[in-house]
Write a protein that holds these residues in place. Structure first.
Motif, PDB file in Angstrom:
ATOM      1  N   GLY A 178      15.218 -15.225  25.253  1.00 40.25           N
ATOM      2  CA  GLY A 178      14.061 -15.546  25.983  1.00 40.25           C
ATOM      3  C   GLY A 178      13.606 -17.093  26.345  1.00 40.25           C
ATOM      4  O   GLY A 178      12.619 -17.163  26.480  1.00 40.25           O
ATOM      5  N   ALA A 179      14.391 -17.955  26.438  1.00 42.74           N
ATOM      6  CA  ALA A 179      14.131 -19.433  26.907  1.00 42.74           C
ATOM      7  C   ALA A 179      13.400 -19.119  28.210  1.00 42.74           C
ATOM      8  O   ALA A 179      12.212 -20.143  28.240  1.00 42.74           O
ATOM      9  N   TYR A 180      13.771 -18.473  29.104  1.00 44.85           N
ATOM     10  CA  TYR A 180      12.951 -18.531  30.339  1.00 44.85           C
ATOM     11  C   TYR A 180      11.532 -17.970  30.300  1.00 44.85           C
ATOM     12  O   TYR A 180      10.692 -18.307  31.189  1.00 44.85           O
ATOM     13  N   LEU A 181      11.162 -17.321  29.439  1.00 46.56           N
ATOM     14  CA  LEU A 181       9.806 -16.695  29.276  1.00 46.56           C
ATOM     15  C   LEU A 181       8.614 -17.435  29.518  1.00 46.56           C
ATOM     16  O   LEU A 181       7.686 -16.960  30.268  1.00 46.56           O
ATOM     17  N   HIS A 182       8.888 -18.862  29.162  1.00 45.16           N
ATOM     18  CA  HIS A 182       7.692 -19.748  29.252  1.00 45.16           C
ATOM     19  C   HIS A 182       7.506 -20.269  30.718  1.00 45.16           C
ATOM     20  O   HIS A 182       6.250 -20.434  31.242  1.00 45.16           O
ATOM     21  N   PHE A 183       8.496 -19.630  31.535  1.00 49.50           N
ATOM     22  CA  PHE A 183       8.217 -20.205  32.950  1.00 49.50           C
ATOM     23  C   PHE A 183       8.150 -19.040  33.928  1.00 49.50           C
ATOM     24  O   PHE A 183       8.009 -19.140  35.139  1.00 49.50           O
ATOM     25  N   ASP A 213      14.966  -8.227  22.541  1.00 49.05           N
ATOM     26  CA  ASP A 213      16.139  -7.641  21.955  1.00 49.05           C
ATOM     27  C   ASP A 213      17.352  -7.598  22.745  1.00 49.05           C
ATOM     28  O   ASP A 213      17.176  -7.694  23.729  1.00 49.05           O
ATOM     29  N   TYR A 214      18.405  -7.121  22.021  1.00 50.10           N
ATOM     30  CA  TYR A 214      19.680  -7.024  23.049  1.00 50.10           C
ATOM     31  C   TYR A 214      19.376  -6.114  24.430  1.00 50.10           C
ATOM     32  O   TYR A 214      20.035  -6.084  25.288  1.00 50.10           O
ATOM     33  N   LEU A 215      18.425  -5.137  24.229  1.00 49.91           N
ATOM     34  CA  LEU A 215      18.463  -4.196  25.487  1.00 49.91           C
ATOM     35  C   LEU A 215      17.183  -4.788  26.139  1.00 49.91           C
ATOM     36  O   LEU A 215      16.715  -4.135  27.336  1.00 49.91           O
ATOM     37  N   GLY A 216      16.462  -5.870  25.834  1.00 53.21           N
ATOM     38  CA  GLY A 216      15.354  -6.310  26.668  1.00 53.21           C
ATOM     39  C   GLY A 216      13.914  -5.833  26.086  1.00 53.21           C
ATOM     40  O   GLY A 216      13.083  -6.221  26.699  1.00 53.21           O
ATOM     41  N   GLY A 217      13.898  -5.109  24.870  1.00 58.85           N
ATOM     42  CA  GLY A 217      12.533  -4.744  24.358  1.00 58.85           C
ATOM     43  C   GLY A 217      11.910  -5.890  23.741  1.00 58.85           C
ATOM     44  O   GLY A 217      12.545  -6.903  23.070  1.00 58.85           O
ATOM     45  N   GLN A 218      10.833  -5.837  23.919  1.00 58.63           N
ATOM     46  CA  GLN A 218       9.736  -7.035  23.595  1.00 58.63           C
ATOM     47  C   GLN A 218       8.803  -6.824  22.396  1.00 58.63           C
ATOM     48  O   GLN A 218       7.989  -5.703  22.472  1.00 58.63           O
ATOM     49  N   ARG A 227      15.937   1.377  31.798  1.00 61.36           N
ATOM     50  CA  ARG A 227      14.898   1.399  30.732  1.00 61.36           C
ATOM     51  C   ARG A 227      14.084   0.020  30.925  1.00 61.36           C
ATOM     52  O   ARG A 227      14.404  -0.884  31.534  1.00 61.36           O
ATOM     53  N   LYS A 228      12.820   0.180  30.483  1.00 59.90           N
ATOM     54  CA  LYS A 228      11.902  -1.030  30.550  1.00 59.90           C
ATOM     55  C   LYS A 228      12.467  -2.033  29.612  1.00 59.90           C
ATOM     56  O   LYS A 228      13.041  -1.992  28.657  1.00 59.90           O
ATOM     57  N   SER A 229      12.393  -3.291  30.114  1.00 63.48           N
ATOM     58  CA  SER A 229      12.962  -4.530  29.601  1.00 63.48           C
ATOM     59  C   SER A 229      12.490  -5.886  29.979  1.00 63.48           C
ATOM     60  O   SER A 229      11.529  -5.717  30.866  1.00 63.48           O
ATOM     61  N   ASP A 230      13.021  -6.893  29.403  1.00 65.04           N
ATOM     62  CA  ASP A 230      12.259  -8.197  29.440  1.00 65.04           C
ATOM     63  C   ASP A 230      12.777  -8.492  30.986  1.00 65.04           C
ATOM     64  O   ASP A 230      13.975  -7.795  31.231  1.00 65.04           O
ATOM     65  N   PRO A 231      11.984  -9.327  31.724  1.00 65.19           N
ATOM     66  CA  PRO A 231      12.167  -9.388  33.162  1.00 65.19           C
ATOM     67  C   PRO A 231      13.685  -9.736  33.772  1.00 65.19           C
ATOM     68  O   PRO A 231      14.081  -9.369  34.732  1.00 65.19           O
ATOM     69  N   LEU A 232      14.481 -10.648  32.942  1.00 63.02           N
ATOM     70  CA  LEU A 232      15.792 -10.831  33.224  1.00 63.02           C
ATOM     71  C   LEU A 232      17.045 -10.186  32.743  1.00 63.02           C
ATOM     72  O   LEU A 232      18.193 -10.156  33.174  1.00 63.02           O
ATOM     73  N   LYS A 233      16.743  -8.851  32.351  1.00 56.34           N
ATOM     74  CA  LYS A 233      17.732  -7.930  31.623  1.00 56.34           C
ATOM     75  C   LYS A 233      17.342  -6.715  32.764  1.00 56.34           C
ATOM     76  O   LYS A 233      16.322  -6.331  33.018  1.00 56.34           O
ATOM     77  N   LEU A 234      18.822  -5.990  33.062  1.00 59.78           N
ATOM     78  CA  LEU A 234      18.872  -4.659  33.650  1.00 59.78           C
ATOM     79  C   LEU A 234      19.207  -3.914  32.812  1.00 59.78           C
ATOM     80  O   LEU A 234      20.725  -3.923  32.491  1.00 59.78           O
ATOM     81  N   THR A 235      18.545  -2.912  32.079  1.00 58.84           N
ATOM     82  CA  THR A 235      19.108  -2.021  31.229  1.00 58.84           C
ATOM     83  C   THR A 235      19.536  -0.543  31.744  1.00 58.84           C
ATOM     84  O   THR A 235      18.294  -0.098  32.094  1.00 58.84           O
ATOM     85  N   ILE A 236      20.534  -0.148  31.653  1.00 55.56           N
ATOM     86  CA  ILE A 236      20.661   1.232  32.259  1.00 55.56           C
ATOM     87  C   ILE A 236      20.921   2.005  31.045  1.00 55.56           C
ATOM     88  O   ILE A 236      21.621   1.960  30.196  1.00 55.56           O
ATOM     89  N   ASP A 278      24.866   4.213  24.200  1.00 53.95           N
ATOM     90  CA  ASP A 278      23.532   4.636  24.851  1.00 53.95           C
ATOM     91  C   ASP A 278      23.393   3.772  26.059  1.00 53.95           C
ATOM     92  O   ASP A 278      22.431   4.369  27.016  1.00 53.95           O
ATOM     93  N   PHE A 279      23.693   2.534  26.106  1.00 54.33           N
ATOM     94  CA  PHE A 279      22.916   1.676  27.143  1.00 54.33           C
ATOM     95  C   PHE A 279      24.256   0.691  27.996  1.00 54.33           C
ATOM     96  O   PHE A 279      25.020   0.204  27.076  1.00 54.33           O
ATOM     97  N   LEU A 280      23.961   0.362  28.935  1.00 54.00           N
ATOM     98  CA  LEU A 280      24.532  -0.680  29.487  1.00 54.00           C
ATOM     99  C   LEU A 280      23.517  -1.786  30.225  1.00 54.00           C
ATOM    100  O   LEU A 280      22.441  -1.637  30.727  1.00 54.00           O
ATOM    101  N   VAL A 281      24.229  -3.235  29.720  1.00 59.36           N
ATOM    102  CA  VAL A 281      22.993  -4.132  29.850  1.00 59.36           C
ATOM    103  C   VAL A 281      23.504  -5.165  30.856  1.00 59.36           C
ATOM    104  O   VAL A 281      24.690  -5.903  30.592  1.00 59.36           O
ATOM    105  N   PHE A 282      23.006  -5.481  31.649  1.00 61.90           N
ATOM    106  CA  PHE A 282      23.019  -6.633  32.678  1.00 61.90           C
ATOM    107  C   PHE A 282      22.294  -7.998  32.282  1.00 61.90           C
ATOM    108  O   PHE A 282      21.026  -7.519  32.227  1.00 61.90           O
ATOM    109  N   MET A 283      22.826  -8.934  32.258  1.00 65.89           N
ATOM    110  CA  MET A 283      21.838 -10.220  32.019  1.00 65.89           C
ATOM    111  C   MET A 283      21.733 -10.887  33.356  1.00 65.89           C
ATOM    112  O   MET A 283      22.688 -11.528  34.016  1.00 65.89           O
ATOM    113  N   LEU A 284      20.585 -11.309  33.976  1.00 69.28           N
ATOM    114  CA  LEU A 284      20.762 -11.930  35.314  1.00 69.28           C
ATOM    115  C   LEU A 284      19.905 -13.473  35.060  1.00 69.28           C
ATOM    116  O   LEU A 284      19.227 -13.574  34.196  1.00 69.28           O
ATOM    117  N   THR A 285      20.326 -14.240  36.011  1.00 72.05           N
ATOM    118  CA  THR A 285      19.508 -15.553  36.195  1.00 72.05           C
ATOM    119  C   THR A 285      19.448 -16.014  37.633  1.00 72.05           C
ATOM    120  O   THR A 285      20.215 -15.312  38.323  1.00 72.05           O
TER     121      THR A 285
END
Ligand SMILES: Cc1ncc(COP(=O)(O)O)c(C=O)c1O
Length: 449
Positions: A196-201, A167-172, A304-313, A341-348
């Protein structure tokens, strides 16, 4: 590791751009430079291919993507996951039983593209919620046991279960278990995997196609180096055969007859990018993110716990998201998303180590405390008319204060995250008003009386 992969679309476009052919065809720019990319922006000319009837270079590139993602079929979208979501749900509708109104069981944190699909396809929705309180509009964890209960009660009408993960915060979501529950109860699992396109890799894949989902969309443009609009529709080996047979038709139904060659070329080049050391680059980025997260935690921020490419504060109590985003801008840092409540950075892997250190520098030491926050109400109100009926009803714009007791006409969202607070056809009650206020919504489009 390098895997040999062809780039037939990019090769064709480049050869054409260099050929000096008199362009007596569309597009109107004729390959002349206005923006800079026009020479490569072609249409279905001789030797090219046509996305919705692909049997040449586009078909070859889609086969490459299919192989890279290990699916039964991967199709390109030039109109984002939004197009794929409509196509997925159209395919799910092919499962509906004669004489029954089709129902999709969906976790409530859907993107508004889902609501538009419900409008076009006229299905009903059984919403799933996390519990009696919500942590955020963006997240909605649903337990496999809850899904199973709902499926047992609605066996004849449910055509699909639909979840948004990440989801937008990186929850899976627990895709593996949800898929098992769906299959055990004779239905399919469709996943909005836009983030989550990258999740396969990953070293151990977390992609919905590898965890048992039947169909999913990925916005390639969100996490891979693809132009905005580029996305994939993936179909897995579990999916009903008709999904593969009708997938192109379904995508064409919701797409322009002039799909962008620039976007298709970008998706084509991405195949090569994924085949050429991407896994290693991805892992390095994830390692760098972990270091950055630890530094932020040391500086007093909650990550916050998130998917590997998100940094959620998590945003500390009494601090406004605008204050934080302004502070970041002073350091030339722009985040993906911020709410109360949250600040989200998306990384690649296209982010550098310096980019990550810039986040640490910009946020600095957190001087504020984290107090227990008031939980948000769950806006579980009554569906008065169908989503389609509401979306086609006469409009009336009212201020939030005047909206109590009225029926919502169009999805009321702020974008991003484009997740509706009130869904078309729902009665606007006190709990919804509270959420409007919390997320800064001031005006609502309701059904005219
Ligand atoms: C969870 C989710 N699903 C779907 C979409 C739509 O994706 P696209 O912009 O690729 O059409 C978005 C867009 O932000 C999204 O966040």
């Amino acid at each position: 590791m390098k895997q040999k992969i062809t780039t037939p679309i990019a090769d064709f476009v480049k050869t054409y751009a260099e050929s000096n052919t008199c362009r007596l065809h569309m597009p109107g720019h004729k390959g002349k430079t206005f923006l800079g990319c026009e020479a490569f922006d072609i249409t279905e000319i001789h030797g090219g291919d046509s996305l919705y009837e692909a049997d040449g270079i586009i078909a070859e590139s889609e086969r490459n993507a299919t192989e890279l993602f290990g699916t039964v079929r991967t199709l390109f979208s030039t109109e984002g996951s939004s197009q794929c979501i409509r196509a997925m749900l159209y395919l799910a509708m092919l499962r509906k039983k004669e004489g029954k109104r089709p129902v999709v069981v969906a976790a409530r944190n859907v993107h508004k593209a889902f609501i538009y699909a419900a409008t076009l396809l006229d299905f009903d929705v059984i919403w799933l919620w996390t519990g009696e309180n919500a942590e955020s509009l963006c997240s909605c964890y649903v337990s496999p046991a809850t899904v199973e209960q709902v499926l047992k009660k609605n066996k004849d009408s449910v055509v699909a279960v639909y979840v948004t993960s990440p989801d937008y915060l990186g929850g899976q979501a627990d895709i593996k278990e949800l898929a098992e529950v769906c299959h055990r109860n004779g239905t399919i699992l469709a996943v909005d995997n836009a983030h989550g396109a990258y999740l396969h890799f990953l070293e151990s894949s977390q992609h919905p196609m590898d965890l048992g989902a039947d169909i999913c969309c990925d916005s390639a443009h969100k996490t891979l180096p693809v132009l905005t609009g580029g996305a994939y529709l993936h179909i897995s080996k579990n999916a009903p055969k008709v999904f593969v047979e009708q997938a192109k038709y379904a995508m064409g139904l919701f797409g322009s007859t002039s799909p962008s060659y620039l976007i298709m070329t970008s998706l084509d080049l991405c195949n090569q990018y994924l085949a050429d050391g991407y896994r290693e680059r991805l892992q390095r980025t994830i390692d760098l993110k972990k270091i950055c997260a630890r530094q932020l935690e040391k500086a007093g921020w909650r990550v916050r716990k998130s998917d590997p490419l998100k940094l959620t504060i998590e945003i500390p109590s009494g601090v406004s998201n605008c204050e934080l985003t302004e502070k970041l801008r002073k350091y030339d840092v722009e985040c993906e998303y911020a709410d109360p409540d949250f600040l989200v950075f998306m990384l690649t892997p296209e982010n550098t180590e310096d980019d990550l250190q810039q986040i640490v520098l910009a946020l600095g030491e957190n001087q504020d405390s984290y107090q227990v926050k008031e939980q948000l109400p769950v806006a579980r109100t009554t569906q008065m008319i169908t989503i389609r009926e509401a979306m086609f009803a006469a409009p009336e714009a009212v201020s939030v204060k005047q909206a109590l007791g009225r029926i919502c006409r169009v999805p009321t969202v702020s974008c991003p995250p484009a997740i509706p607070i009130a869904v078309p056809g729902e009665l606007i009650d006190e709990s919804i008003l509270k959420l409007f206020e919390y997320y800064g919504i001031e005006e609502v489009d309701v059904v005219r009386l």
